[in-house]
Scaffold this motif. Structure first.
Motif, PDB file in Angstrom:
ATOM      1  N   CYS A 156      11.389  -1.291  -8.724  1.00  0.00           N
ATOM      2  CA  CYS A 156      11.034  -0.538  -9.925  1.00  0.00           C
ATOM      3  C   CYS A 156      11.461   0.926  -9.793  1.00  0.00           C
ATOM      4  O   CYS A 156      11.142   1.736 -10.656  1.00  0.00           O
ATOM      5  CB  CYS A 156       9.523  -0.617 -10.135  1.00  0.00           C
ATOM      6  N   HIS A 158      10.235   3.024  -7.790  1.00  0.00           N
ATOM      7  CA  HIS A 158       9.150   3.836  -7.241  1.00  0.00           C
ATOM      8  C   HIS A 158       9.312   3.955  -5.735  1.00  0.00           C
ATOM      9  O   HIS A 158       9.801   3.037  -5.086  1.00  0.00           O
ATOM     10  CB  HIS A 158       7.781   3.220  -7.578  1.00  0.00           C
ATOM     11  N   CYS A 177       3.293  -2.309  -5.388  1.00  0.00           N
ATOM     12  CA  CYS A 177       3.631  -0.960  -5.861  1.00  0.00           C
ATOM     13  C   CYS A 177       2.371  -0.338  -6.451  1.00  0.00           C
ATOM     14  O   CYS A 177       1.813  -0.872  -7.407  1.00  0.00           O
ATOM     15  CB  CYS A 177       4.735  -0.995  -6.914  1.00  0.00           C
ATOM     16  N   GLU A 179       2.060   2.240  -8.215  1.00  0.00           N
ATOM     17  CA  GLU A 179       2.286   2.753  -9.575  1.00  0.00           C
ATOM     18  C   GLU A 179       2.223   1.620 -10.605  1.00  0.00           C
ATOM     19  O   GLU A 179       1.547   1.714 -11.614  1.00  0.00           O
ATOM     20  CB  GLU A 179       3.665   3.411  -9.681  1.00  0.00           C
ATOM     21  N   CYS A 180       2.988   0.547 -10.313  1.00  0.00           N
ATOM     22  CA  CYS A 180       3.082  -0.563 -11.281  1.00  0.00           C
ATOM     23  C   CYS A 180       1.916  -1.542 -11.133  1.00  0.00           C
ATOM     24  O   CYS A 180       1.710  -2.365 -12.014  1.00  0.00           O
ATOM     25  CB  CYS A 180       4.371  -1.359 -11.084  1.00  0.00           C
ATOM     26  N   ARG A 184       6.371  -5.748  -5.527  1.00  0.00           N
ATOM     27  CA  ARG A 184       7.787  -5.479  -5.774  1.00  0.00           C
ATOM     28  C   ARG A 184       8.628  -5.716  -4.527  1.00  0.00           C
ATOM     29  O   ARG A 184       8.168  -5.499  -3.411  1.00  0.00           O
ATOM     30  CB  ARG A 184       7.968  -4.015  -6.176  1.00  0.00           C
TER      31      ARG A 184
END
Ligand SMILES: [Zn+2]
Ligand SMILES: [Zn+2]
Ligand SMILES: [Zn+2]
Length: 255
Positions: A156, A158, A177, A179-180, A184
């Motif tokens: 992604c 990140h 991840c 953030e997501c 990932r």
């Protein structure tokens, strides 16, 4: 044939790393889904069921046939070779679509599929053994000494970090991840150094090369997005002008 430039080689390597990370991410997603389905549908055998000889709920075959492990293929007698081939054929019939590996429990010849068949349950003896290993593992303070800090770039884009024991020379292919909030694939990983100072304080690392590159990539993408937006706005303006210019022509032409 022209040789690839260093830049082209680097681009190809980057594209390959991304492809592999995406494939690992997809496989991880399927594995998670499968484990979830096994849990939902109660596919796994309990230890009591396993002990009582309940067959595998994935494929219907016995978990343990009690025939003992297969000897090495080159040591098989003619009869064993035929048995082995029959068993292989049966496995192929049962798992036509499964592009997956196979496993069997110790002391048993029947094969199970990594895709269809949940692994056998852990017995009390094994659980006790594992708890012993955990009990005797070093204290949190001692563990800090052997930890390294890694920086990862995910599919992604990140950038995240990971702490793991120095013995590991690479990181696992898929991580969560933050953030997501999704697991990932890891496109790039780089060991930054010890995670803790000698005093046990978390070490800090300045912006590394990879973090800088990732930030640069993100800003280039943002710039491209803005340019595309402007281009889209401009092209709709052009369309609008064209329509206005065409109006009198159409009126004149059709009437
Ligand atoms: Zn099975
Ligand atoms: Zn299968
Ligand atoms: Zn992310």
């Amino acid at each position: 044939m022209a040789k690839l430039t260093e830049e082209q080689k680097a681009q190809r390597a980057a594209a390959r790393a991304r492809r592999e990370a995406l494939a690992a991410e997809e496989k991880d997603r399927q594995d998670t889904e499968r484990r979830e389905a096994w849990r939902r549908e109660g596919t796994r055998l309990s230890w009591d069921e396993y002990e009582a000889g309940v067959p595998c709920r994935g494929c219907g075959e016995p978990m343990c046939d009690g025939l003992g492990d297969w000897p090495g293929l080159m040591y098989l007698t003619e009869e064993e070779k035929r048995d082995h081939e029959a068993m292989e054929e049966r496995f192929r019939q049962l798992h036509r679509q499964c592009m997956s590996g196979r496993w069997s429990v110790s002391g048993s010849r029947v094969r199970h599929c990594f895709q269809c068949c949940p692994p056998p349950p852990l017995g009390p003896a094994l659980i006790e053994e594992l708890s012993e290993i955990f009990r005797s593992s070093p204290s949190a303070e001692d563990r800090k000494k052997g930890q390294d800090f890694w920086e990862l770039i995910l599919t992604c884009d990140h950038v995240t970090t990971l702490t793991q024991h120095r013995d590991h020379n690479y990181v696992r292919p898929v991580v969560g991840c933050p953030e997501c909030q999704v697991r990932r694939g890891v496109v790039h990983s780089k060991r930054l150094g010890p995670a803790y100072t000698d005093e046990g304080v978390e070490a800090t690392y300045g912006e590394s090369e990879q973090a800088r590159l990732a930030a640069e990539l993100a800003s280039a993408k943002e710039k491209l997005r803005r340019q595309q937006q402007r281009a889209a706005a401009t092209s709709s303006q052009i369309e609008e002008l064209e329509k206005q210019l065409q109006l009198p022509v159409h009126h004149g032409g059709t009437r």
